[in-house]
Design a protein around this motif. Sequence first.
Motif, PDB file in Angstrom:
ATOM      1  N   TYR A 161       0.834  -1.203   0.000  1.00  0.00           N
ATOM      2  CA  TYR A 161       0.000   0.000   0.000  1.00  0.00           C
ATOM      3  C   TYR A 161       0.868   1.253   0.000  1.00  0.00           C
ATOM      4  O   TYR A 161       0.615   2.204  -0.758  1.00  0.00           O
ATOM      5  CB  TYR A 161      -0.916  -0.009   1.217  1.00  0.00           C
ATOM      6  CG  TYR A 161      -1.858   1.166   1.294  1.00  0.00           C
ATOM      7  CD1 TYR A 161      -3.157   1.068   0.798  1.00  0.00           C
ATOM      8  CD2 TYR A 161      -1.461   2.377   1.849  1.00  0.00           C
ATOM      9  CE1 TYR A 161      -4.030   2.149   0.856  1.00  0.00           C
ATOM     10  CE2 TYR A 161      -2.314   3.461   1.902  1.00  0.00           C
ATOM     11  CZ  TYR A 161      -3.600   3.344   1.409  1.00  0.00           C
ATOM     12  OH  TYR A 161      -4.442   4.430   1.457  1.00  0.00           O
ATOM     13  N   ALA A 162       1.882   1.281   0.871  1.00  0.00           N
ATOM     14  CA  ALA A 162       2.770   2.448   0.948  1.00  0.00           C
ATOM     15  C   ALA A 162       3.469   2.676  -0.380  1.00  0.00           C
ATOM     16  O   ALA A 162       3.643   3.821  -0.825  1.00  0.00           O
ATOM     17  CB  ALA A 162       3.786   2.243   2.065  1.00  0.00           C
ATOM     18  N   TYR A 163       3.873   1.585  -1.035  1.00  0.00           N
ATOM     19  CA  TYR A 163       4.551   1.694  -2.322  1.00  0.00           C
ATOM     20  C   TYR A 163       3.595   2.245  -3.377  1.00  0.00           C
ATOM     21  O   TYR A 163       3.950   3.150  -4.149  1.00  0.00           O
ATOM     22  CB  TYR A 163       5.080   0.320  -2.734  1.00  0.00           C
ATOM     23  CG  TYR A 163       5.981   0.337  -3.947  1.00  0.00           C
ATOM     24  CD1 TYR A 163       7.159   1.089  -3.963  1.00  0.00           C
ATOM     25  CD2 TYR A 163       5.672  -0.412  -5.081  1.00  0.00           C
ATOM     26  CE1 TYR A 163       7.991   1.103  -5.070  1.00  0.00           C
ATOM     27  CE2 TYR A 163       6.501  -0.416  -6.191  1.00  0.00           C
ATOM     28  CZ  TYR A 163       7.661   0.342  -6.182  1.00  0.00           C
ATOM     29  OH  TYR A 163       8.489   0.358  -7.276  1.00  0.00           O
ATOM     30  N   ALA A 164       2.375   1.730  -3.410  1.00  0.00           N
ATOM     31  CA  ALA A 164       1.367   2.209  -4.360  1.00  0.00           C
ATOM     32  C   ALA A 164       1.075   3.689  -4.132  1.00  0.00           C
ATOM     33  O   ALA A 164       0.966   4.475  -5.087  1.00  0.00           O
ATOM     34  CB  ALA A 164       0.095   1.385  -4.229  1.00  0.00           C
ATOM     35  N   ASP A 165       0.948   4.080  -2.882  1.00  0.00           N
ATOM     36  CA  ASP A 165       0.631   5.470  -2.555  1.00  0.00           C
ATOM     37  C   ASP A 165       1.761   6.403  -2.974  1.00  0.00           C
ATOM     38  O   ASP A 165       1.514   7.511  -3.472  1.00  0.00           O
ATOM     39  CB  ASP A 165       0.365   5.589  -1.050  1.00  0.00           C
ATOM     40  CG  ASP A 165      -0.291   6.909  -0.692  1.00  0.00           C
ATOM     41  OD1 ASP A 165      -1.264   7.296  -1.370  1.00  0.00           O
ATOM     42  OD2 ASP A 165       0.168   7.558   0.265  1.00  0.00           O
TER      43      ASP A 165
END
Length: 243
Positions: A161-165
Amino acid sequence: MRQELQSLPKTLAEDVAKNLVMVARLIDEDPEGAYGYSRVALRLASRVAAVREAAGFAAYATQRYSEALAEFRAARRMTGSVDLWPVMADCERGLGRPERALAMAGESEVQKLDKAGQVEMRLVAAGARRDMDQLEAAIVTLQSPELASSSVQPWSARLRYAYADALLAAGREDEAREWFAKAVEADKDGATDASDRLAELDGVEFVDALADEGDLADSDADDSDAEAETDEKPEADDEGDKA
């Protein structure tokens, strides 16, 4: 924690334990309530490391970062453990000192963390990079064997999620969509809102069916009231007609 409380007189230990249980029960849904119980436990047994740690997390949950950092440092001095290192670094971020969080990410303590702790530290470091408007550096920070692994671990959803964000913040929408989808696959407990973010990227709008039904019912009620008022309106008498 129970073992640590055994150093206290029995009655006192029971009182402290009850307050710590309430901290654990409330910290997600009522952080302020949890914080209140943590202060009682701290007043009763400030020399117990578990109490200092619980007080730290309660303060952290209510964004009292300076207080949280002080409690985490105290707990670390008492135990010698490095487990709290990532959350201590995140407190530095909360205090507006991302450069200190990055410095902590490079300390030897990180090598002593277990895999989950190292992933957490990576998330904090990436967040610090974003705080400093270093989006590409944040993306690179998150690129790791844990991110590339196809196996699902407790940290997988949050890492993806952090990477996508970060990708989305950098304007790389197609890649962001791919990683939000991967986050959804790993997020079995709904720990993130990855599914909502993915739907948003796909242009899907959610409709609250219950709210719509309520609006329709209100509309029907208004129509019924209007009809009733029309039916009950008195007819003009003959004198009135003549006038």
